[in-house]
Design an enzyme around this catalytic site. Structure first.
Site, PDB file in Angstrom:
ATOM      1  N   HIS A  71       3.158 -14.751 -13.092  1.00 37.61           N
ATOM      2  CA  HIS A  71       2.628 -16.008 -13.403  1.00 37.61           C
ATOM      3  C   HIS A  71       3.406 -17.375 -13.174  1.00 37.61           C
ATOM      4  O   HIS A  71       2.747 -18.444 -13.197  1.00 37.61           O
ATOM      5  CB  HIS A  71       2.090 -15.918 -15.021  1.00 37.61           C
ATOM      6  CG  HIS A  71       1.125 -15.251 -15.299  1.00 37.61           C
ATOM      7  ND1 HIS A  71      -0.013 -15.359 -15.669  1.00 37.61           N
ATOM      8  CD2 HIS A  71       0.922 -13.606 -15.241  1.00 37.61           C
ATOM      9  CE1 HIS A  71      -0.860 -14.539 -16.136  1.00 37.61           C
ATOM     10  NE2 HIS A  71      -0.385 -13.179 -15.621  1.00 37.61           N
ATOM     11  N   ASP A  72       4.693 -17.315 -13.274  1.00 37.55           N
ATOM     12  CA  ASP A  72       5.478 -18.549 -12.935  1.00 37.55           C
ATOM     13  C   ASP A  72       5.296 -19.025 -11.419  1.00 37.55           C
ATOM     14  O   ASP A  72       5.130 -20.201 -11.224  1.00 37.55           O
ATOM     15  CB  ASP A  72       6.681 -18.465 -13.269  1.00 37.55           C
ATOM     16  CG  ASP A  72       7.713 -19.636 -13.373  1.00 37.55           C
ATOM     17  OD1 ASP A  72       6.858 -20.529 -13.755  1.00 37.55           O
ATOM     18  OD2 ASP A  72       8.709 -19.648 -13.092  1.00 37.55           O
ATOM     19  N   PRO A 167      -5.029 -14.877 -10.185  1.00 44.32           N
ATOM     20  CA  PRO A 167      -6.321 -14.130  -9.932  1.00 44.32           C
ATOM     21  C   PRO A 167      -6.717 -13.369 -11.090  1.00 44.32           C
ATOM     22  O   PRO A 167      -5.775 -13.062 -11.995  1.00 44.32           O
ATOM     23  CB  PRO A 167      -5.782 -12.808  -8.769  1.00 44.32           C
ATOM     24  CG  PRO A 167      -4.439 -13.522  -7.983  1.00 44.32           C
ATOM     25  CD  PRO A 167      -4.184 -14.529  -9.083  1.00 44.32           C
ATOM     26  N   THR A 250       2.680   8.251 -14.771  1.00 44.77           N
ATOM     27  CA  THR A 250       4.311   7.713 -14.726  1.00 44.77           C
ATOM     28  C   THR A 250       3.925   6.399 -15.220  1.00 44.77           C
ATOM     29  O   THR A 250       4.123   5.243 -14.618  1.00 44.77           O
ATOM     30  CB  THR A 250       4.649   7.747 -13.222  1.00 44.77           C
ATOM     31  OG1 THR A 250       3.806   7.055 -12.448  1.00 44.77           O
ATOM     32  CG2 THR A 250       4.970   9.265 -12.924  1.00 44.77           C
ATOM     33  N   ASP A 255       5.913   3.216  -9.152  1.00 43.16           N
ATOM     34  CA  ASP A 255       5.773   3.743  -8.156  1.00 43.16           C
ATOM     35  C   ASP A 255       4.300   3.896  -7.683  1.00 43.16           C
ATOM     36  O   ASP A 255       3.483   3.077  -7.886  1.00 43.16           O
ATOM     37  CB  ASP A 255       6.086   5.442  -8.561  1.00 43.16           C
ATOM     38  CG  ASP A 255       5.148   6.006  -9.643  1.00 43.16           C
ATOM     39  OD1 ASP A 255       4.164   5.414  -9.759  1.00 43.16           O
ATOM     40  OD2 ASP A 255       5.489   6.880 -10.044  1.00 43.16           O
TER      41      ASP A 255
END
Length: 329
Positions: A71-72, A167, A250, A255
């Site tokens: 976001h930054d 987005p 997970t 991953d």
């Protein structure tokens, strides 16, 4: 004699041009590895130690670090403008719609306090955002990324630009790709970065459009039923703890299970599922689903590009004493 004159003239030209070359090469301090080697030798170690302690107490902080970086750096620059709170002269980026659900900013303050005790007014909040993400990724089972430092902090907020650059969960894939392309990240890198959705959770507010009034036909029916159990109302309370995990298998590991789920029509957000159906992105989804190492390599490459998006360096910004406020406020 003429030859000597010509030779001397060439030497003089080189001598005169050298300062200009140096000015263009070094006039603007670029990011570099171990930027704080002299000014604060333990800076990166302190950040890593604090991030690890916070993770051991509150595991979800590691996910927050990654989202902070995204976001930054997507909005204007990697400059910690995200962390500025609302004051008389500033409206915080946290108030933007696309910042919904962001949290754990207080722990950035914890890291900053540890650094200020060691090296006052030396390490920028922008570098804390970047390095905490780097260390959080490792704690989540992701790759070790060599990240440059030397960013300075913004003196202003860009709240008006947040919704333009970040987005949305229901944007078209072409628009998502365009947003990433605007900061130099290609299709392959975009697919990899969205793999960060393999960790963390999503509030029902961003899910219900795929469940009500009718179920999105691209969703696996059993998975849709599970999501309805997590989000039983078409109008969830934004302040309520109503969410679904990005990855049920997970949930706290960065991953390639995310991509396997996409191929099984179990993408949580619309933007996720589009990765598997769009012809420009689907080949990369298939490759990442079968090769976790490839996913990690592309994720590392794209994250570095993201982390180096138009940083403020040299005299362009400042080193905030408190990450929440511009110095002097």
């Amino acid at each position: 004699m003429a030859t000597n004159d010509k030779h001397c003239f060439g030497t003089i030209c080189i001598f005169l041009l050298l300062p200009l070359v140096l000015q263009f090469s070094y006039g603007k301090c670029e990011l570099q590895l171990n930027y704080y080697k002299e000014s604060c030798p333990r800076a990166e170690e302190i950040i890593k130690e604090t991030v690890t302690k916070l993770y051991n107490k509150h595991g979800n902080t590691a996910v927050s670090w990654i989202r902070n970086l995204f976001h930054d750096c997507m909005v204007k620059s990697c400059d910690a403008s995200l962390l500025l709170e609302t004051t008389k002269n500033i409206v915080s980026e946290e108030t933007a719609d696309r910042s919904f659900g962001m949290r754990n900013f207080k722990y950035i303050g914890t890291i900053k306090e540890a650094l200020e005790s060691e090296c006052p007014s030396t390490v920028s909040c922008a570098d804390i955002v970047a390095l905490s993400a780097r260390d959080g990724i490792v704690l989540l089972g992701g790759p070790q990324i060599e990240m440059k430092t030397g960013r300075k902090d913004s003196k202003e907020s860009y709240v008006a630009e947040v919704d333009e650059f970040i987005p949305n969960h229901n944007d078209t894939m072409s628009l998502v790709l365009l947003r990433f392309q605007s900061i130099g990240i290609d299709v392959e890198g975009t697919v990899a970065l969205l793999g960060a959705h393999s960790v963390g959770r999503v509030h029902c507010l961003n899910l219900v459009n795929r469940l009500y009034p009718t179920v999105d036909p691209t969703l696996d029916p059993d998975y849709a039923q599970y999501l309805k159990g997590r989000c039983p109302s078409p109008e969830p309370d934004p302040k309520a703890v109503e969410y679904a995990r990005n990855d049920r298998d997970t949930p706290m590991v960065l991953d390639n299970m995310y991509y396997k789920h996409l191929l099984s029509h179990m993408g949580l957000l619309l933007v996720d599922q589009q990765l598997a159906s769009d012809p420009s992105t689907s080949p990369f989804v298939e490759k990442m689903a079968t090769d976790n190492g490839y996913f990690h390599d592309q994720f590392s490459r794209a994250l570095l590009l993201l982390s180096e998006n138009s940083p403020l360096t040299g005299d362009e910004g400042e080193i905030r004493k408190d990450c929440r406020y511009v110095n002097g406020n």
